[in-house]
Design an enzyme around this catalytic site. Structure first.
Site, PDB file in Angstrom:
ATOM      1  N   TYR A  39     -16.499  16.915 -15.389  1.00 56.56           N
ATOM      2  CA  TYR A  39     -16.931  15.515 -15.441  1.00 56.56           C
ATOM      3  C   TYR A  39     -17.963  15.259 -14.330  1.00 56.56           C
ATOM      4  O   TYR A  39     -17.759  15.687 -13.183  1.00 56.56           O
ATOM      5  CB  TYR A  39     -15.705  14.600 -15.298  1.00 56.56           C
ATOM      6  CG  TYR A  39     -16.073  13.162 -15.053  1.00 56.56           C
ATOM      7  CD1 TYR A  39     -16.830  12.462 -15.982  1.00 56.56           C
ATOM      8  CD2 TYR A  39     -15.687  12.511 -13.892  1.00 56.56           C
ATOM      9  CE1 TYR A  39     -17.191  11.147 -15.753  1.00 56.56           C
ATOM     10  CE2 TYR A  39     -16.042  11.188 -13.667  1.00 56.56           C
ATOM     11  CZ  TYR A  39     -16.794  10.513 -14.598  1.00 56.56           C
ATOM     12  OH  TYR A  39     -17.154   9.222 -14.367  1.00 56.56           O
ATOM     13  N   LYS A  90      -8.394   6.255 -19.351  1.00 55.79           N
ATOM     14  CA  LYS A  90      -8.718   6.766 -20.669  1.00 55.79           C
ATOM     15  C   LYS A  90      -7.502   6.617 -21.604  1.00 55.79           C
ATOM     16  O   LYS A  90      -7.058   5.518 -21.826  1.00 55.79           O
ATOM     17  CB  LYS A  90      -9.200   8.211 -20.521  1.00 55.79           C
ATOM     18  CG  LYS A  90     -10.303   8.373 -19.444  1.00 55.79           C
ATOM     19  CD  LYS A  90     -11.542   7.632 -19.821  1.00 55.79           C
ATOM     20  CE  LYS A  90     -12.640   7.487 -18.809  1.00 55.79           C
ATOM     21  NZ  LYS A  90     -12.643   8.085 -17.538  1.00 55.79           N
ATOM     22  N   ARG A 101       0.857  -1.197   0.000  1.00 59.23           N
ATOM     23  CA  ARG A 101       0.000   0.000   0.000  1.00 59.23           C
ATOM     24  C   ARG A 101       0.894   1.248   0.000  1.00 59.23           C
ATOM     25  O   ARG A 101       0.620   2.231  -0.664  1.00 59.23           O
ATOM     26  CB  ARG A 101      -0.961   0.010   1.196  1.00 59.23           C
ATOM     27  CG  ARG A 101      -1.668   1.354   1.366  1.00 59.23           C
ATOM     28  CD  ARG A 101      -2.952   1.298   2.176  1.00 59.23           C
ATOM     29  NE  ARG A 101      -2.894   0.464   3.350  1.00 59.23           N
ATOM     30  CZ  ARG A 101      -2.224   0.757   4.473  1.00 59.23           C
ATOM     31  NH1 ARG A 101      -1.533   1.868   4.586  1.00 59.23           N
ATOM     32  NH2 ARG A 101      -2.233  -0.094   5.496  1.00 59.23           N
ATOM     33  N   ASP A 105      -7.315  18.900 -14.777  1.00 58.93           N
ATOM     34  CA  ASP A 105      -7.612  17.533 -15.218  1.00 58.93           C
ATOM     35  C   ASP A 105      -7.252  17.459 -16.703  1.00 58.93           C
ATOM     36  O   ASP A 105      -7.909  18.074 -17.540  1.00 58.93           O
ATOM     37  CB  ASP A 105      -9.099  17.237 -14.966  1.00 58.93           C
ATOM     38  CG  ASP A 105      -9.459  15.782 -15.266  1.00 58.93           C
ATOM     39  OD1 ASP A 105      -8.815  15.194 -16.167  1.00 58.93           O
ATOM     40  OD2 ASP A 105     -10.393  15.259 -14.628  1.00 58.93           O
TER      41      ASP A 105
HETATM   42  C1  LIG Z   1     -12.196  14.176 -17.355  1.00 56.54           C
HETATM   43  C2  LIG Z   1     -12.354  13.031 -16.407  1.00 56.54           C
HETATM   44  N1  LIG Z   1     -11.789  13.109 -15.180  1.00 56.54           N
HETATM   45  C3  LIG Z   1     -11.911  12.112 -14.284  1.00 56.54           C
HETATM   46  C4  LIG Z   1     -12.646  10.972 -14.559  1.00 56.54           C
HETATM   47  C5  LIG Z   1     -12.780   9.892 -13.519  1.00 56.54           C
HETATM   48  O1  LIG Z   1     -11.914   8.848 -13.803  1.00 56.54           O
HETATM   49  P1  LIG Z   1     -12.179   7.320 -13.404  1.00 56.54           P
HETATM   50  O2  LIG Z   1     -13.391   6.876 -14.160  1.00 56.54           O
HETATM   51  O3  LIG Z   1     -10.911   6.640 -13.797  1.00 56.54           O
HETATM   52  O4  LIG Z   1     -12.417   7.272 -11.933  1.00 56.54           O
HETATM   53  C6  LIG Z   1     -13.237  10.844 -15.815  1.00 56.54           C
HETATM   54  C7  LIG Z   1     -14.028   9.642 -16.143  1.00 56.54           C
HETATM   55  O5  LIG Z   1     -14.728   9.580 -17.133  1.00 56.54           O
HETATM   56  C8  LIG Z   1     -13.092  11.899 -16.762  1.00 56.54           C
HETATM   57  O6  LIG Z   1     -13.658  11.843 -17.980  1.00 56.54           O
END
Ligand SMILES: Cc1ncc(COP(=O)(O)O)c(C=O)c1O
Length: 393
Positions: free
Chosen positions: A104, A202, A52, A177
């Site tokens: 998101y 992604k 961890r 992000d």
């Molecule tokens: C721009 C963006 N940030 C964060 C996330 C969250 O990521 P995760 O699904 O890996 O938890 C997503 C998920 O679609 C996203 O599109």
């Protein structure tokens, strides 16, 4: 050194953090499927005590991530949401956060429905297009500005250096992000951000076979706190998942070229059609933030959205009518995906002021042959003529 920041991103993607295994010479660093590490004496070990806290496969990925984003510290998590929630745990009770309002849906849910349950944080959601509005929204307690650019799914572009010029030197951290653009197209730390956020699920993983997240920063104090929280909170990725993301990253620059070329071609085809009302792609000159996008990104990226004529029923028929594009949530994999954010990825925003237009269609352009993608999408549009679907819903 192969992972030196001076090498181009294509070279760093392949080599950063990926030193051959010193004990066997294996070119690919092994997957250390272990939870614990033997100690020679009490507290005497080779740098690893418990997985961890740290794991060599995770370390290899973290070095790769830091190098790609031109940062000093990469910190990996079990998902993008785990990375985001750990970042929010660096805040203190009473702190204020300003967040882009086209964020998101999962981030919005965490900020508006989860954190308020136990943390006395407050949030202001703004478009971040109007910098005077941002300046006005800043309070003495503001500690974090949260940006996504391009945004998901409206593909708005936020001016990172302009926002950084407002937050810098005021005890306010700027988080970006970078999931949609990836470090291949945009490196927020070089544009003034303090921390970069990724859903590794992604483009970085890139093959729709793993869920992961990461934070990258060059701020040593923030990194130390994030490392503490990574261990203390425990939202860590397993070694196999880290290895899958590391493997995916090696082809990221190559893949981004094809994702971008395919997205641009699809956007061009859609823009030519009378039965499409709006095409949203930052790489096109008709995108409202095109100039800014071209200033801070090296291409328009692999994501596009569009509004077909004929309303939500036709939009539904189109996304259900493709055969190569898979109807699915998520994005950034080698296969093209299509979805209706209002009813799928962003359903959590329904009824809120951030709700997405129900007929908006989002596409994640994959790396298939562009002609096959163009034909598949055109066939789905043709199979759902405006007259046949109008008024059906
Ligand atoms: C721009 C963006 N940030 C964060 C996330 C969250 O990521 P995760 O699904 O890996 O938890 C997503 C998920 O679609 C996203 O599109």
């Amino acid at each position: 050194m192969a992972d030196s920041h001076s090498h181009r991103i294509e070279t760093r993607a392949v080599h950063a953090g990926q030193q051959p295994d010193p004990s066997t010479g294996a070119v690919i660093p092994p997957v250390y499927l272990t939870s614990t590490y033997v100690q020679q004496g009490v507290g005497e070990h080779q740098g690893y005590e418990y997985s961890r806290t740290d794991n060599p496969t995770r370390r290899a990925l973290e070095a790769q991530l830091a190098s790609l984003e031109a940062g000093s510290h990469g910190i990996a998590f079990a998902s993008g949401m785990a990375a985001i929630s750990t970042m929010l745990q660096t805040l203190d009770a009473g702190d204020h956060v300003i967040c882009v309002n086209d964020v998101y849906g999962g981030t919005w849910r965490l900020f508006s429905q989860v954190l308020p349950r136990h943390a006395s944080l407050s949030f202001t959601f703004l478009s971040l297009q109007d910098l005077a509005e941002l300046e006005e929204a800043i309070r003495p307690s503001t500690r974090l500005v949260w940006v996504e650019t391009p945004t998901n799914p409206q593909l708005n572009v936020i001016d990172i250096p302009a926002v950084a010029a407002i937050t810098a030197g005021r005890g306010i951290r700027l988080a970006v992000d970078n999931t949609f653009a990836t470090p291949v197209l945009q490196q927020p730390l070089t544009l003034g951000a303090d921390v970069v956020v990724h859903s590794l699920t992604k483009y970085l993983g890139g093959h729709s076979d793993v869920v992961g997240g990461a934070l990258v920063t060059s701020d040593d104090e923030l990194a130390a706190d994030l490392r503490f929280l990574q261990n203390a909170v425990g939202a860590i990725p397993g070694p196999m998942d880290c290895w899958l993301v590391s493997r995916g990253i090696k082809t990221l620059p190559l893949r981004m070229e094809r994702h971008g070329a395919n997205a641009a071609a699809l956007a061009g085809m859609l823009a030519e059609r009378d039965d499409v009302e709006q095409v949203i792609y930052p790489g096109r000159a008709d995108h409202p933030h095109h100039e800014l996008a071209m200033r801070q990104m090296s291409s328009g990226g692999g994501m596009l959205s569009f509004v077909p004529a004929g309303g939500v029923e036709r939009a539904r028929a189109i996304v259900e009518g493709t055969t190569i594009f898979r109807l699915a949530e998520s994005l950034g994999g080698v296969e093209s995906l299509i979805e209706l954010p209002g009813a799928m990825t962003h359903l959590t925003l329904e009824g809120s002021e951030l709700a997405v237009a129900p007929e908006l269609v989002r596409i994640s352009a994959g790396i298939e042959h562009v002609d096959d993608l163009l034909a598949d999408l055109a066939a789905a549009l043709d199979a759902a003529p405006v007259q046949a679907t109008a008024g059906a819903g």
